[in-house]
Motif scaffolding. Structure first.
Motif, PDB file in Angstrom:
ATOM      1  N   GLY A  50       0.803  -1.207   0.000  1.00  0.00           N
ATOM      2  CA  GLY A  50       0.000   0.000   0.000  1.00  0.00           C
ATOM      3  C   GLY A  50       0.840   1.262   0.000  1.00  0.00           C
ATOM      4  O   GLY A  50       2.064   1.250   0.125  1.00  0.00           O
ATOM      5  N   GLU A  51       0.145   2.379  -0.136  1.00  0.00           N
ATOM      6  CA  GLU A  51       0.810   3.676  -0.278  1.00  0.00           C
ATOM      7  C   GLU A  51       1.635   4.037   0.943  1.00  0.00           C
ATOM      8  O   GLU A  51       2.733   4.589   0.823  1.00  0.00           O
ATOM      9  CB  GLU A  51      -0.245   4.750  -0.545  1.00  0.00           C
ATOM     10  N   LEU A  52       1.123   3.747   2.134  1.00  0.00           N
ATOM     11  CA  LEU A  52       1.844   4.122   3.337  1.00  0.00           C
ATOM     12  C   LEU A  52       3.162   3.368   3.449  1.00  0.00           C
ATOM     13  O   LEU A  52       4.207   3.959   3.752  1.00  0.00           O
ATOM     14  CB  LEU A  52       0.979   3.877   4.573  1.00  0.00           C
ATOM     15  N   LEU A 185      -1.631  10.632   7.087  1.00  0.00           N
ATOM     16  CA  LEU A 185      -2.847  11.359   7.446  1.00  0.00           C
ATOM     17  C   LEU A 185      -4.050  10.864   6.639  1.00  0.00           C
ATOM     18  O   LEU A 185      -5.193  10.943   7.130  1.00  0.00           O
ATOM     19  CB  LEU A 185      -2.645  12.858   7.253  1.00  0.00           C
ATOM     20  N   ALA A 186      -3.823  10.348   5.434  1.00  0.00           N
ATOM     21  CA  ALA A 186      -4.928   9.731   4.703  1.00  0.00           C
ATOM     22  C   ALA A 186      -5.456   8.518   5.467  1.00  0.00           C
ATOM     23  O   ALA A 186      -6.672   8.297   5.560  1.00  0.00           O
ATOM     24  CB  ALA A 186      -4.481   9.336   3.296  1.00  0.00           C
ATOM     25  N   GLU A 187      -4.528   7.719   6.024  1.00  0.00           N
ATOM     26  CA  GLU A 187      -4.950   6.588   6.862  1.00  0.00           C
ATOM     27  C   GLU A 187      -5.691   7.082   8.100  1.00  0.00           C
ATOM     28  O   GLU A 187      -6.705   6.509   8.505  1.00  0.00           O
ATOM     29  CB  GLU A 187      -3.727   5.775   7.285  1.00  0.00           C
ATOM     30  N   GLU A 188      -5.184   8.150   8.705  1.00  0.00           N
ATOM     31  CA  GLU A 188      -5.826   8.693   9.895  1.00  0.00           C
ATOM     32  C   GLU A 188      -7.217   9.236   9.581  1.00  0.00           C
ATOM     33  O   GLU A 188      -8.138   9.105  10.388  1.00  0.00           O
ATOM     34  CB  GLU A 188      -4.960   9.784  10.512  1.00  0.00           C
ATOM     35  N   ARG A 191      -9.386   6.345   9.559  1.00  0.00           N
ATOM     36  CA  ARG A 191      -9.493   5.772  10.899  1.00  0.00           C
ATOM     37  C   ARG A 191     -10.399   6.607  11.809  1.00  0.00           C
ATOM     38  O   ARG A 191     -11.169   6.074  12.594  1.00  0.00           O
ATOM     39  CB  ARG A 191      -8.098   5.676  11.518  1.00  0.00           C
ATOM     40  N   LEU A 192     -10.293   7.905  11.702  1.00  0.00           N
ATOM     41  CA  LEU A 192     -10.982   8.794  12.628  1.00  0.00           C
ATOM     42  C   LEU A 192     -12.361   9.216  12.143  1.00  0.00           C
ATOM     43  O   LEU A 192     -13.056   9.950  12.842  1.00  0.00           O
ATOM     44  CB  LEU A 192     -10.120  10.025  12.894  1.00  0.00           C
ATOM     45  N   ALA A 193     -12.736   8.757  10.981  1.00  0.00           N
ATOM     46  CA  ALA A 193     -14.066   9.118  10.474  1.00  0.00           C
ATOM     47  C   ALA A 193     -14.755   7.902   9.883  1.00  0.00           C
ATOM     48  O   ALA A 193     -14.667   7.651   8.696  1.00  0.00           O
ATOM     49  CB  ALA A 193     -13.931  10.206   9.414  1.00  0.00           C
ATOM     50  N   PRO A 194     -15.507   7.170  10.747  1.00  0.00           N
ATOM     51  CA  PRO A 194     -15.596   7.357  12.186  1.00  0.00           C
ATOM     52  C   PRO A 194     -14.981   6.222  12.981  1.00  0.00           C
ATOM     53  O   PRO A 194     -14.989   6.260  14.204  1.00  0.00           O
ATOM     54  CB  PRO A 194     -17.108   7.385  12.420  1.00  0.00           C
ATOM     55  N   THR A 199      -3.147  -0.202  11.826  1.00  0.00           N
ATOM     56  CA  THR A 199      -2.201   0.412  10.912  1.00  0.00           C
ATOM     57  C   THR A 199      -1.478  -0.668  10.115  1.00  0.00           C
ATOM     58  O   THR A 199      -1.181  -1.726  10.649  1.00  0.00           O
ATOM     59  CB  THR A 199      -1.175   1.273  11.684  1.00  0.00           C
ATOM     60  N   PRO A 200      -1.199  -0.428   8.807  1.00  0.00           N
ATOM     61  CA  PRO A 200      -0.629  -1.490   7.990  1.00  0.00           C
ATOM     62  C   PRO A 200       0.884  -1.613   8.087  1.00  0.00           C
ATOM     63  O   PRO A 200       1.460  -2.450   7.425  1.00  0.00           O
ATOM     64  CB  PRO A 200      -1.033  -1.057   6.570  1.00  0.00           C
ATOM     65  N   VAL A 201       1.537  -0.787   8.882  1.00  0.00           N
ATOM     66  CA  VAL A 201       2.991  -0.828   8.949  1.00  0.00           C
ATOM     67  C   VAL A 201       3.444  -1.038  10.380  1.00  0.00           C
ATOM     68  O   VAL A 201       2.972  -0.364  11.288  1.00  0.00           O
ATOM     69  CB  VAL A 201       3.583   0.503   8.405  1.00  0.00           C
TER      70      VAL A 201
END
Length: 209
Positions: A50-52, A185-188, A191-194, A199-201
């Motif tokens: 993935g991107e992260l 932050l894209a992952e966050e 994660r935060l909505a909602p 985490t993948p790493v």
């Protein structure tokens, strides 16, 4: 930079990992890495796809090709000062078009409600991107409710744009840092909505400054 409230619940591995990443991003935005930090970053071997994960790998490669003195000059050129810096990493600048504006006023109000204060020795206004990432580290450790609200109100509206500008600079290390910040932050945001998730790493604690 910041004084922390007492955690509301015990730390778990996922929250601890996320807090560590927020702190690392804040540290690298606030000050250039020394040789010890560069060596540690270069040694990272992120797991997963993935991107992260790709962003971590790219930063590790850039760290392995970098050295402290040129990065110190690049940090000043890209991130320090209103006139000198290529990027002005303050929420007020991105959200209001001027420093010390409404975004900072709202942030200070919410920080007071959260019981978080700027350290006496700090010179940066609280809406510096590094400072907001450090606040997120504290809130992630303390519990999910305040972290999600803070993220949506104070980071989501502008942090990606700032990091996108950083990702476009001509210093590979800082460009990769901007790309990593955006991916994290894209992952966050997801994660935060909602809902929360994994985490993948897999990550480990960075060296002490």
């Amino acid at each position: 930079m910041l004084q922390t409230p007492t955690p509301a619940e015990p730390r778990d591995e996922t929250r601890a990992l996320r807090a560590d990443i927020y702190r690392l991003l804040g540290r690298l935005l606030r000050e250039p890495p020394d040789g010890k930090m560069l060596a540690w970053l270069a040694s990272l071997e992120p797991e997963g796809g993935g991107e992260l994960a790709r962003a971590w790998q790219a930063l590790a490669r850039a760290a392995g090709e970098a050295s402290p003195a040129p990065l110190a000059r690049a940090h000043f050129r890209h991130l320090v000062g209103v006139i000198e810096g290529d990027i002005t990493p303050y929420a007020s600048w991105y959200r209001n078009g001027a420093l010390m504006d409404d975004a900072l006023v709202a942030l200070r109000r919410d920080l007071r409600c959260l019981g978080i204060a700027r350290a006496d020795h700090s010179r940066d206004p609280e809406d510096h991107l590094a400072a907001e990432l450090e606040v997120m580290a504290l809130l992630v450790e303390a519990g999910p409710q305040d972290a999600a609200s803070f993220y949506r109100h104070h980071l989501a509206p502008w942090a990606d744009a700032c990091l996108a500008d950083l990702a476009a600079v001509d210093t590979p290390f800082y460009a990769r840092l901007g790309a990593l910040g955006r991916a994290f932050l894209a992952e966050e945001s997801r994660r935060l909505a909602p809902t929360d998730g994994e985490t993948p790493v897999r990550f480990v604690t960075p060296p002490a400054p």
